[in-house]
Design a protein around this motif. Structure first.
Motif, mmCIF file in Angstrom:
data_model
loop_
_atom_site.group_PDB
_atom_site.id
_atom_site.type_symbol
_atom_site.label_atom_id
_atom_site.label_comp_id
_atom_site.label_asym_id
_atom_site.label_seq_id
_atom_site.Cartn_x
_atom_site.Cartn_y
_atom_site.Cartn_z
ATOM 1 N N ARG A 24 4.800 2.441 5.214
ATOM 2 C CA ARG A 24 5.819 1.570 5.799
ATOM 3 C C ARG A 24 5.343 0.121 5.848
ATOM 4 N NH1 ARG A 24 6.384 4.099 11.019
ATOM 5 N NH2 ARG A 24 5.537 6.058 10.255
ATOM 6 N N ALA A 25 4.014 -0.062 5.985
ATOM 7 C CA ALA A 25 3.474 -1.423 6.015
ATOM 8 C C ALA A 25 3.421 -2.038 4.608
ATOM 9 C CB ALA A 25 2.088 -1.414 6.645
ATOM 10 N N GLY A 26 3.530 -1.196 3.573
ATOM 11 C CA GLY A 26 3.578 -1.743 2.216
ATOM 12 C C GLY A 26 2.398 -1.394 1.331
ATOM 13 N N ILE A 27 1.613 -0.389 1.720
ATOM 14 C CA ILE A 27 0.510 0.061 0.854
ATOM 15 C C ILE A 27 0.949 1.344 0.167
ATOM 16 C CG2 ILE A 27 -1.909 0.756 0.763
ATOM 17 C CD1 ILE A 27 -2.329 -0.644 3.418
ATOM 18 N N VAL A 28 1.096 1.288 -1.153
ATOM 19 C CA VAL A 28 1.636 2.449 -1.864
ATOM 20 C C VAL A 28 0.724 2.829 -3.030
ATOM 21 C CG1 VAL A 28 3.633 3.365 -3.083
ATOM 22 C CG2 VAL A 28 3.967 1.751 -1.216
ATOM 23 N N LEU A 65 5.541 4.988 -11.302
ATOM 24 C CA LEU A 65 5.538 3.566 -10.949
ATOM 25 C C LEU A 65 6.834 3.182 -10.234
ATOM 26 C CD1 LEU A 65 4.081 1.796 -14.128
ATOM 27 C CD2 LEU A 65 3.239 1.547 -11.795
ATOM 28 N N GLY A 66 7.952 3.619 -10.812
ATOM 29 C CA GLY A 66 9.250 3.308 -10.217
ATOM 30 C C GLY A 66 9.361 3.868 -8.807
ATOM 31 N N ARG A 67 8.883 5.090 -8.634
ATOM 32 C CA ARG A 67 8.923 5.730 -7.320
ATOM 33 C C ARG A 67 8.129 4.906 -6.312
ATOM 34 N NH1 ARG A 67 6.127 11.540 -6.844
ATOM 35 N NH2 ARG A 67 4.326 10.205 -7.194
ATOM 36 N N ALA A 68 6.968 4.406 -6.753
ATOM 37 C CA ALA A 68 6.144 3.591 -5.854
ATOM 38 C C ALA A 68 6.850 2.272 -5.536
ATOM 39 C CB ALA A 68 4.787 3.322 -6.482
ATOM 40 N N LEU A 69 7.510 1.692 -6.535
ATOM 41 C CA LEU A 69 8.186 0.412 -6.304
ATOM 42 C C LEU A 69 9.347 0.550 -5.333
ATOM 43 C CD1 LEU A 69 8.240 -1.110 -9.895
ATOM 44 C CD2 LEU A 69 6.755 -1.728 -7.988
ATOM 45 N N MET A 70 9.964 1.742 -5.316
ATOM 46 C CA MET A 70 11.078 1.978 -4.395
ATOM 47 C C MET A 70 10.638 1.854 -2.938
ATOM 48 S SD MET A 70 13.841 2.290 -6.024
ATOM 49 C CE MET A 70 14.958 2.879 -4.744
ATOM 50 N N ALA A 71 9.348 1.946 -2.687
ATOM 51 C CA ALA A 71 8.845 1.799 -1.317
ATOM 52 C C ALA A 71 8.677 0.324 -0.954
ATOM 53 C CB ALA A 71 7.522 2.533 -1.158
ATOM 54 N N ARG A 72 8.996 -0.563 -1.869
ATOM 55 C CA ARG A 72 8.837 -2.001 -1.648
ATOM 56 C C ARG A 72 7.411 -2.343 -1.252
ATOM 57 N NH1 ARG A 72 11.568 -6.590 -2.854
ATOM 58 N NH2 ARG A 72 13.453 -5.812 -3.824
ATOM 59 N N PRO A 73 6.439 -2.057 -2.137
ATOM 60 C CA PRO A 73 5.044 -2.271 -1.755
ATOM 61 C C PRO A 73 4.667 -3.756 -1.745
ATOM 62 C CG PRO A 73 5.186 -1.572 -4.027
ATOM 63 C CD PRO A 73 6.583 -1.528 -3.498
ATOM 64 N N LYS A 74 3.712 -4.081 -0.901
ATOM 65 C CA LYS A 74 3.063 -5.387 -0.977
ATOM 66 C C LYS A 74 1.783 -5.230 -1.780
ATOM 67 C CE LYS A 74 4.721 -7.246 3.431
ATOM 68 N NZ LYS A 74 5.108 -6.051 4.234
ATOM 69 N N LEU A 75 1.137 -4.069 -1.593
ATOM 70 C CA LEU A 75 -0.081 -3.745 -2.320
ATOM 71 C C LEU A 75 0.144 -2.428 -3.061
ATOM 72 C CD1 LEU A 75 -3.139 -4.148 -2.917
ATOM 73 C CD2 LEU A 75 -3.595 -2.868 -0.837
ATOM 74 N N LEU A 76 0.059 -2.496 -4.377
ATOM 75 C CA LEU A 76 0.272 -1.305 -5.192
ATOM 76 C C LEU A 76 -1.082 -0.807 -5.685
ATOM 77 C CD1 LEU A 76 2.542 0.431 -6.461
ATOM 78 C CD2 LEU A 76 2.518 -1.108 -8.412
ATOM 79 N N LEU A 77 -1.397 0.446 -5.403
ATOM 80 C CA LEU A 77 -2.664 1.025 -5.842
ATOM 81 C C LEU A 77 -2.386 1.970 -7.006
ATOM 82 C CD1 LEU A 77 -3.986 1.978 -2.288
ATOM 83 C CD2 LEU A 77 -4.438 -0.124 -3.534
ATOM 84 N N GLY A 93 5.166 -10.759 -7.493
ATOM 85 C CA GLY A 93 4.539 -11.026 -6.197
ATOM 86 C C GLY A 93 3.861 -9.828 -5.565
ATOM 87 N N ILE A 94 3.779 -8.711 -6.311
ATOM 88 C CA ILE A 94 3.128 -7.522 -5.768
ATOM 89 C C ILE A 94 1.654 -7.533 -6.180
ATOM 90 C CG2 ILE A 94 3.064 -4.998 -5.830
ATOM 91 C CD1 ILE A 94 6.117 -5.127 -6.384
ATOM 92 N N THR A 95 0.770 -7.392 -5.220
ATOM 93 C CA THR A 95 -0.658 -7.359 -5.492
ATOM 94 C C THR A 95 -1.035 -5.970 -6.005
ATOM 95 O OG1 THR A 95 -0.932 -8.882 -3.667
ATOM 96 C CG2 THR A 95 -2.919 -7.807 -4.469
ATOM 97 N N VAL A 96 -1.912 -5.928 -7.015
ATOM 98 C CA VAL A 96 -2.248 -4.638 -7.630
ATOM 99 C C VAL A 96 -3.757 -4.387 -7.555
ATOM 100 C CG1 VAL A 96 -2.238 -3.299 -9.783
ATOM 101 C CG2 VAL A 96 -0.289 -4.769 -9.221
ATOM 102 N N LEU A 97 -4.114 -3.205 -7.076
ATOM 103 C CA LEU A 97 -5.507 -2.765 -7.139
ATOM 104 C C LEU A 97 -5.514 -1.504 -7.984
ATOM 105 C CD1 LEU A 97 -8.520 -2.692 -6.292
ATOM 106 C CD2 LEU A 97 -7.814 -1.466 -4.240
#
Lengths: 235, 295
Positions: A77-81, A146-158, A185-189
């Motif tokens: 919910r905070a944006g880590i997906v 990837l699409g599924r993860a983006l649907m969570a509106r991530p700030k940080l995508l792992l 604007g999505i940060t990626v690790l």
């Protein structure tokens, strides 16, 4: 400014240490890679950041807030997906339902808009929206993950080894999409074994060996010496 | 002869509806936790006794009793998960299985203690006993109730699982619980929902069982649990449509075998049930509609 900051992280599975005294940071808007040979503890680091693995000690800060004690769903919910290793899409659900599950925690009005956004990024998902996800090809499944993860509106995508088991051409396509995602604007690790794919894409690299941080720097700094490649990356 | 066959078909359909409902309740939990929940049979017993006390002792009307029973079934499902299973999450699956057997034994004995070791005559409201004859086929309102209630519950459940957000989350959790958690799904909530729904369904089947056989006892849940298990295995363990198909097949098979064989064999009907189970396990171990477990 760093979006994610990990301080002195220790993780173990039972008595076997997986990550030892690891500290690193990921800056806002960057693509950062975590590389290393098999068993270096890269996946464990990602799992600890999303909260499915609990650390023994150390702390994790996200946007300046200590999230070490947060549950996995709170972190989402905070944006880590996380896009897990091997994609792990729900094969018995339709493509549309997979995306819906990605947005599970959301209550906002933007949902319809985000479906369109993901469908624009991955047109094949729109074509196959009502097909069972198990019928997709490997590359399409990675796009769905990837699409599924983006649907969570991530700030940080792992991303845990997004290239695993995919044909080289498809891998290039996937990484092109990841760079595009980062530009929004999505940060990626990301964790990757195959450094040749990412050398020109990432902003910063951390090299791990048997649970410890060995090296870090820009890809140019890290990947130049042949001995480094041999020593830490398995050739 | 034709009437006789038609009569057997009707009987099979009624019994099958009941088994399908039993199997549905059991498979909901199995799909998510990979737990063969033997306690399900215990909840059938409790359901039957709740109906018995409310209808025959407290003289509450049927509609209110139904609501009360379903609600208490739901609460018991919640309690069951909270007290017995929650602490075992993430542990070995066999621990859950043994716990569910333990819960069943507990329920059986507490019922024996509180009620009595003697069976009770179960009297549904008079309306249920009314009989009809249609072209020589005899059936009662109980039969009609069983079939309609079973179909309504199964259709509602299918729509719930297919269309609602919680239903989709349930299917996702059933496939990959870890990944579901990564998506921000509160998997505990999903598990509790499965127990609550399964147990609510179990209490209603308790009434059906009592009304159909005319008596209830502390150990009735054992056979109910076993029949539910057999039906889910025939249909394919963990598959919801499979549970329903398995239930109906089992009901038909049981009735037809008993109907077709000489009179002396009728008391061996449960032996036939297990024979069917063995044949299915030999020929098609995943059941009729089951899939192989993903690795």
């Amino acid at each position: 400014m760093s979006l994610l900051k990990v301080n002195n992280l220790h993780v173990a599975y039972g008595k076997i240490p997986a990550v030892t005294d690891l500290s690193f940071a990921v800056n806002d808007g960057q693509i950062v890679a975590l590389v290393g040979a098999n068993g270096a503890g890269k996946s464990t680091v990602l799992k600890t950041i999303v909260g499915v693995v609990k650390p023994i000690s150390g702390s994790i800060f996200f946007s300046g807030t200590d999230i070490t004690s947060w549950s996995a769903d709170r972190r989402v919910r905070a944006g880590i997906v996380l896009v897990p290793e091997g994609r792990q899409i729900f094969t018995t659900l339709s493509v549309y339902e997979n995306l819906l599950v990605g947005a599970y925690h959301r209550r906002d009005e933007q949902l319809r808009h985000d479906f369109e956004w993901v469908y624009t990024l991955f047109p094949v998902l729109k074509e196959r929206a009502h097909q069972t996800a198990g019928t997709l090809s490997g590359g399409e499944q990675q796009m769905l993950a990837l699409g599924r993860a983006l649907m969570a509106r991530p700030k940080l995508l792992l991303l845990d080894e997004p290239s695993l088991g995919l044909a080289p051409l498809v891998v290039r396509e996937i990484y092109q999409m990841i760079t595009n995602i980062c530009k929004t604007g999505i940060t990626v690790l990301l964790v990757e074994q195959n450094i040749n794919i990412i050398i020109h894409l990432v902003d910063y690299v951390y090299v791990m060996q048997t649970g410890e941080l060995k090296l870090h720097g820009t890809p140019q700094e890290v990947f130049t010496g042949e001995d480094i490649k041999r020593a830490y990356l398995g050739g | 002869m034709l009437t006789y066959i038609a009569q057997q078909m009707v009987n099979g359909f009624v019994l099958g509806s009941m088994y399908a409902l039993l199997a549905l309740g059991m498979t909901v939990v199995y799909g998510i936790l990979r737990l063969v929940n033997f306690a399900h049979g215990g909840l059938v017993t409790i359901g039957a006794f709740i109906f018995f006390y409310a209808l025959s002792v407290l003289k509450i009307n049927f509609a209110l009793t139904l609501v009360l029973a379903v609600l208490s079934g739901a609460c018991l499902g919640f309690l069951l998960d909270f007290v017995a299973y929650r602490k075992l999450r993430g542990g070995p699956e066999v621990a859950l299985l043994i716990t569910s057997l333990g819960v069943y034994i507990f329920i059986e004995n507490i019922t024996k203690l509180l009620a009595s070791p003697q069976p009770y005559a179960f009297r549904p409201p008079p309306l249920f006993l009314q009989r009809f004859t249609f072209k020589g086929i005899i059936f009662s309102n109980t039969d009609i109730f069983i079939v309609i209630a079973a179909v309504v519950i199964m259709v509602t459940f299918a729509v719930f699982v297919k269309r609602t957000k919680l239903g989709i989350a349930m299917r996702a959790t059933a496939e990959r619980i870890e990944t579901a958690r990564l998506m921000g799904i509160n998997t505990n909530k999903v598990i509790v929902t499965a127990f609550v729904l399964g147990s609510a369904i179990a209490t209603i089947t308790g009434f059906m069982w009592g009304a159909k056989y005319g008596q209830i006892s502390y150990d009735m849940g054992f056979m109910a649990g076993v029949k539910a298990f057999v039906a889910t295995v025939i249909g394919g363990v963990g598959s919801i449509p499979g549970a329903m198909v398995g239930g109906f097949l089992l009901g038909f098979a049981e009735i037809l075998l008993v109907g077709a064989l000489p009179a002396g064999f009728a008391e061996y009907r449960d032996a036939f049930v297990f024979t069917i189970l063995l044949i299915v396990l030999l020929l098609r171990p995943t059941g009729l509609m089951g899939r192989k477990e993903a690795l």
